[in-house]
Design a protein around this motif. Sequence first.
Motif, mmCIF file in Angstrom:
data_model
loop_
_atom_site.group_PDB
_atom_site.id
_atom_site.type_symbol
_atom_site.label_atom_id
_atom_site.label_comp_id
_atom_site.label_asym_id
_atom_site.label_seq_id
_atom_site.Cartn_x
_atom_site.Cartn_y
_atom_site.Cartn_z
ATOM 1 N N VAL A 58 68.089 27.456 -15.532
ATOM 2 C CA VAL A 58 67.628 26.934 -14.742
ATOM 3 C C VAL A 58 67.238 25.501 -13.575
ATOM 4 O O VAL A 58 67.340 24.433 -14.353
ATOM 5 N N THR A 59 67.436 26.297 -12.279
ATOM 6 C CA THR A 59 67.211 24.718 -11.954
ATOM 7 C C THR A 59 65.245 24.821 -10.667
ATOM 8 O O THR A 59 65.099 25.967 -10.371
ATOM 9 N N VAL A 60 65.405 23.642 -10.806
ATOM 10 C CA VAL A 60 63.847 23.793 -10.613
ATOM 11 C C VAL A 60 64.047 22.669 -10.012
ATOM 12 O O VAL A 60 64.366 21.043 -9.577
ATOM 13 N N HIS A 61 62.584 22.543 -8.080
ATOM 14 C CA HIS A 61 63.228 21.370 -7.116
ATOM 15 C C HIS A 61 61.165 21.572 -7.209
ATOM 16 O O HIS A 61 60.639 22.344 -7.078
ATOM 17 N N TRP A 62 61.549 20.016 -6.874
ATOM 18 C CA TRP A 62 59.733 19.297 -7.084
ATOM 19 C C TRP A 62 58.827 19.101 -5.475
ATOM 20 O O TRP A 62 59.980 18.943 -4.397
ATOM 21 N N ARG A 63 57.622 19.248 -5.803
ATOM 22 C CA ARG A 63 57.421 19.342 -4.936
ATOM 23 C C ARG A 63 57.617 17.659 -3.668
ATOM 24 O O ARG A 63 57.718 17.115 -3.019
ATOM 25 N N ALA A 64 57.332 16.651 -5.294
ATOM 26 C CA ALA A 64 58.428 15.415 -4.838
ATOM 27 C C ALA A 64 59.108 15.185 -4.209
ATOM 28 O O ALA A 64 60.029 16.421 -4.698
ATOM 29 N N GLU A 65 59.566 13.641 -4.317
ATOM 30 C CA GLU A 65 60.873 13.601 -3.705
ATOM 31 C C GLU A 65 61.813 13.465 -4.543
ATOM 32 O O GLU A 65 63.218 13.396 -4.986
ATOM 33 N N ASP A 66 61.582 14.115 -5.736
ATOM 34 C CA ASP A 66 62.461 13.914 -6.987
ATOM 35 C C ASP A 66 63.573 14.220 -7.019
ATOM 36 O O ASP A 66 63.223 15.746 -6.714
ATOM 37 N N PRO A 67 65.271 14.270 -7.788
ATOM 38 C CA PRO A 67 65.801 15.237 -7.459
ATOM 39 C C PRO A 67 66.040 16.965 -8.292
ATOM 40 O O PRO A 67 65.277 16.635 -8.443
ATOM 41 N N ALA A 68 66.619 17.697 -7.818
ATOM 42 C CA ALA A 68 66.439 19.110 -8.022
ATOM 43 C C ALA A 68 66.547 18.415 -9.715
ATOM 44 O O ALA A 68 68.062 17.858 -10.614
ATOM 45 N N SER A 69 65.410 19.670 -10.587
ATOM 46 C CA SER A 69 65.904 19.133 -12.145
ATOM 47 C C SER A 69 66.608 20.830 -12.796
ATOM 48 O O SER A 69 66.604 22.029 -11.691
ATOM 49 N N GLU A 70 66.612 20.132 -13.652
ATOM 50 C CA GLU A 70 68.343 21.271 -14.602
ATOM 51 C C GLU A 70 68.102 21.898 -15.899
ATOM 52 O O GLU A 70 67.848 20.393 -16.313
#
Length: 370
Positions: free
Chosen positions: A73-85
């Motif tokens: 599962v990949t999550v993109h954040w509203r903040a500038e944080d890189p995508a999380s897996e």
Amino acid sequence: MAPMIKSLSAAGRFLEVSWEGMDQPVLYPALWLRDHCHAPHSMNQETNQRSVDTFAIPTDIELETVSLDHDKVTVHWRAEDPASEYPVSFLWKMSDRKTQAETHEKAHWAAADLKGALPEEDWAAVMAEDNNGLKSWMEKIDLHGFALVKGVPATPEATQDVLRRIGYIRETIFGGFWDFTANLAFADTAYSNVEIGPHTDGTYSIDSPGYQAFHCLEFDGTGGESIFVDGFKVAEDLRQSDPEAFETLTQVMVPAQYRGDGAHLMAEHPVIGLDRQGNLKKITYNNYDRAPFRLENDLQDRFYRAIGLFHEMINDRAYQLRFGLRPGTVVLFDNWRVLHAREAYQGHRRLCGAYHNKEDFLSTLRLLRE
Ligand SMILES: C[N+](C)(C)CCCC[C@H](N)C(=O)O
Ligand SMILES: O=C(O)CCC(=O)C(=O)O
């Protein structure tokens, strides 16, 4: 094994996942998710340790989008944080907060439940490199609180080899692997031939040995029968028969000490230790090593009544599995659950064995279960 994901959505402060077979979707909070990101920028891929700075994550972080690709599962954040897996298996394991603790069945027993059908494995199977026999033996110990290994050559070396299949041996003031007779090599009645009533070892240790093994290498005498009692069975029966006594034994911290052999060890434990859910976690009982201590007088009376009941139960033959340790049979038992005892004996008896830490046994079993 994780079930299929029926659907998932990024709902601002939460990731919402609907799992196959579960009525309600599971919500994973954004801050918790960011803190548990498995991507290389947030988790050391060599050591599986967290590398993200938990305390630099904006506490109001929100999800932008989420996607599923096979088992990730990949999550993109509203903040500038890189995508999380996140591995799907990880999200499934974290899906139900109530079952974080690894709950594996414990089969409580009284003597009649196991008499003539003791849990055991053959030596060759336990030593086999496919680990099937080792896993089966350790699962039986986890389930019943003890299990035998039959057909072990009656030597210290072969015994050590069996015990090291579980992991490194726990060192204590008695050394690591012990091989002893009634020679009072240490200031403890174990090194004599007198009767020793049901107890657990290391009540004076802050981290009581998790497991203990015995292998009788030589016996030329009479008596010396071993006794094993399922302390969890006794505790649960007491919880039903006398809730006040049960409560007292879970509340009173009992100090214990070992004085001798250049040591003065002290620790305190409740006789009946519970986990956060109120389930039985650890039995700690050795009336010989209990250190002097005072309680407020009413509680002192309740304590003596409670340990009197406990003592009566662990000495009731209905709870006692009794058999002689003989060359060729290794017994390994959970020292946080099973009490052991020995009848007095006459003649020559040579016993070897060792302790394992609770954490190391569970670590090996966890890996074998993966
Ligand atoms: C090391 N070996 C197991 C032989 C003897 C240990 C004596 C343990 C002590 N009676 C206690 O209850 O902690
Ligand atoms: O000699 C035995 O069978 C056991 C002695 C004992 O209780 C111990 O070593 O903790």
